[in-house]
Design an enzyme around this catalytic site. Structure first.
Site, PDB file in Angstrom:
ATOM      1  N   ASP A   3       0.642  -1.121  -0.005  1.00  0.00           N
ATOM      2  CA  ASP A   3      -0.225   0.138   0.170  1.00  0.00           C
ATOM      3  C   ASP A   3       0.670   1.353   0.062  1.00  0.00           C
ATOM      4  O   ASP A   3       1.866   1.471   0.912  1.00  0.00           O
ATOM      5  CB  ASP A   3      -0.994  -0.077   1.375  1.00  0.00           C
ATOM      6  CG  ASP A   3      -2.384  -0.769   0.658  1.00  0.00           C
ATOM      7  OD1 ASP A   3      -2.518  -0.687  -0.263  1.00  0.00           O
ATOM      8  OD2 ASP A   3      -2.686   0.145   2.022  1.00  0.00           O
ATOM      9  N   ASN A  45      -4.002  12.580  -1.655  1.00  0.00           N
ATOM     10  CA  ASN A  45      -4.669  13.326  -3.215  1.00  0.00           C
ATOM     11  C   ASN A  45      -5.898  14.267  -1.828  1.00  0.00           C
ATOM     12  O   ASN A  45      -5.664  15.384  -3.183  1.00  0.00           O
ATOM     13  CB  ASN A  45      -5.789  11.795  -3.128  1.00  0.00           C
ATOM     14  CG  ASN A  45      -5.629  11.647  -3.681  1.00  0.00           C
ATOM     15  OD1 ASN A  45      -5.173  11.661  -5.359  1.00  0.00           O
ATOM     16  ND2 ASN A  45      -6.195   9.893  -4.219  1.00  0.00           N
ATOM     17  N   HIS A  76      -6.045  14.648  -7.438  1.00  0.00           N
ATOM     18  CA  HIS A  76      -6.396  13.584  -7.769  1.00  0.00           C
ATOM     19  C   HIS A  76      -5.146  13.494  -8.548  1.00  0.00           C
ATOM     20  O   HIS A  76      -4.776  11.948  -9.333  1.00  0.00           O
ATOM     21  CB  HIS A  76      -7.436  12.869  -8.293  1.00  0.00           C
ATOM     22  CG  HIS A  76      -8.381  13.398  -6.864  1.00  0.00           C
ATOM     23  ND1 HIS A  76      -8.306  11.702  -6.346  1.00  0.00           N
ATOM     24  CD2 HIS A  76      -9.331  13.763  -6.221  1.00  0.00           C
ATOM     25  CE1 HIS A  76      -9.299  12.244  -5.176  1.00  0.00           C
ATOM     26  NE2 HIS A  76     -10.056  13.175  -5.450  1.00  0.00           N
ATOM     27  N   ASP A 109      -2.522  10.040  -9.586  1.00  0.00           N
ATOM     28  CA  ASP A 109      -2.786   9.827 -10.609  1.00  0.00           C
ATOM     29  C   ASP A 109      -1.026   9.547 -10.776  1.00  0.00           C
ATOM     30  O   ASP A 109      -0.815   8.385 -11.167  1.00  0.00           O
ATOM     31  CB  ASP A 109      -2.953  10.037 -12.137  1.00  0.00           C
ATOM     32  CG  ASP A 109      -4.765   9.608 -11.604  1.00  0.00           C
ATOM     33  OD1 ASP A 109      -5.435   8.494 -10.330  1.00  0.00           O
ATOM     34  OD2 ASP A 109      -4.850   9.978 -12.217  1.00  0.00           O
ATOM     35  N   GLU A 130      -4.652   2.247  -4.964  1.00  0.00           N
ATOM     36  CA  GLU A 130      -3.168   1.944  -4.234  1.00  0.00           C
ATOM     37  C   GLU A 130      -2.619   1.173  -3.417  1.00  0.00           C
ATOM     38  O   GLU A 130      -0.923   1.040  -3.154  1.00  0.00           O
ATOM     39  CB  GLU A 130      -3.115   3.354  -4.065  1.00  0.00           C
ATOM     40  CG  GLU A 130      -3.249   3.368  -1.913  1.00  0.00           C
ATOM     41  CD  GLU A 130      -4.815   3.173  -1.683  1.00  0.00           C
ATOM     42  OE1 GLU A 130      -4.752   3.557  -0.753  1.00  0.00           O
ATOM     43  OE2 GLU A 130      -5.831   3.863  -2.457  1.00  0.00           O
TER      44      GLU A 130
END
Length: 304
Positions: free
Chosen positions: A172, A180, A185, A189, A216
């Site tokens: 993770d 974020n 966002h 990404d 993630e």
């Protein structure tokens, strides 16, 4: 997809093979077989785009050959066109019922054959491309969870025969929600894509695989890898992500983006299912997070 499509011509008459091969050889790589048994053997070790199959052959006829090809999961999607001197409706229906996609009568008409072959090869390659896209995560270019499950099932069956070890890593990105929230966002990404590139670059053995498991979260499958090897690679992955030095002001464990990793190792056996590894790796990942994140926790659970 840029290489010549591969076609196998199956006929017990060499003259027919030569005639059809001459019609198609400029545009396709041609393989040939002179019996149903030989055709199945060649098909199982080749990447075929289409099979041109004679119906009337000595021994196993074309209908039975086609039926057996379609029963093989690895060959079922290869289109089969029957080539035959039989032109009754009943013969055509029988051919289609065993899985053939088309029917060409002899004597073969070159222009018609080229068109039929071209159409079916194009459709097959389009289906293959769509199938591959369905297994690839578009953001990272890594395989997705569907690919993981499909390939892992095959790998576990193979390793179970000799009771070899299999390692699973679950990872993770630490405090990714906070990332974020702070950076947006779009940057999120970009972060996921950068981490994926670092993880994928570390997969240096042919059988090792890294996929985007969801959001993630990432997963690595390491066939024939024991505890020490899995933990060594996990540390390499952890350190490489940290070395990306992606700023993360919302993280409580480091000023840069990091990952937490859970490692599960066990010998494969016929009665074991893949969820045994993932449930164990997930518990190890949970422990890594509880220990402060940017950590690795692993277990060899053969005796569990």
């Amino acid at each position: 997809m840029n290489s010549k499509p591969v076609i196998m011509i199956v006929d017990d008459e060499i003259a027919n093979i030569e005639m059809i091969g001459a019609i198609l050889e400029d545009d396709y790589e041609i393989l040939f077989a002179r019996s149903g048994e030989q055709a199945i053997g060649i098909a199982q070790c080749s990447q075929l785009d289409l099979i041109l199959l004679d119906v009337v052959m000595q021994g196993m006829d074309g209908y039975e050959t086609c039926r057996r090809i379609k029963l093989d999961p690895d060959l079922a999607n290869v289109p089969v066109i029957f080539t035959t001197g039989l032109d009754s409706v009943e013969c055509e229906i029988r051919g289609l019922s065993v899985g053939a996609i088309d029917y060409v009568t002899k004597p073969v008409q070159p222009v018609s054959l080229r068109c039929r072959v071209s159409n079916h090869v194009s459709l097959k390659r389009m289906r293959d491309q769509l199938a591959n896209q369905a297994l690839i995560d578009p953001l990272t270019g890594l395989g997705n969870r569907r690919m993981l499950e499909a390939l892992l099932a095959e790998e576990m069956t193979r390793l179970a025969r000799s009771r070899e070890e299999l390692s699973i890593l679950l990872m993770d990105i630490d405090y990714f929600k906070q990332f974020n929230d702070m950076y947006g966002h779009l940057e999120g990404d970009r972060c996921i894509a950068a981490v994926a590139e670092a993880l994928g670059a570390a997969m240096r053995r042919g059988g090792d695989m890294c996929v985007r498991y969801g959001g993630e979260e990432f997963a690595c499958v390491l066939p024939r890898t024991g505890y020490d090897g899995a933990m060594h690679l996990a540390e390499l992955l952890r350190s490489q992500v940290e070395a990306l030095a992606i700023p993360h002001a919302g993280s409580s464990c480091a000023p840069v983006v990091t990952i937490s990793i859970g490692v599960a190792v066990r010998r494969c056996a016929p009665d074991l299912r893949m969820k045994a590894w993932f449930e164990t790796a997930d518990r190890m990942l949970y422990d890594s997070k509880n220990e402060g994140r940017n950590q690795i926790t692993g277990i060899q659970f053969d005796e569990a």
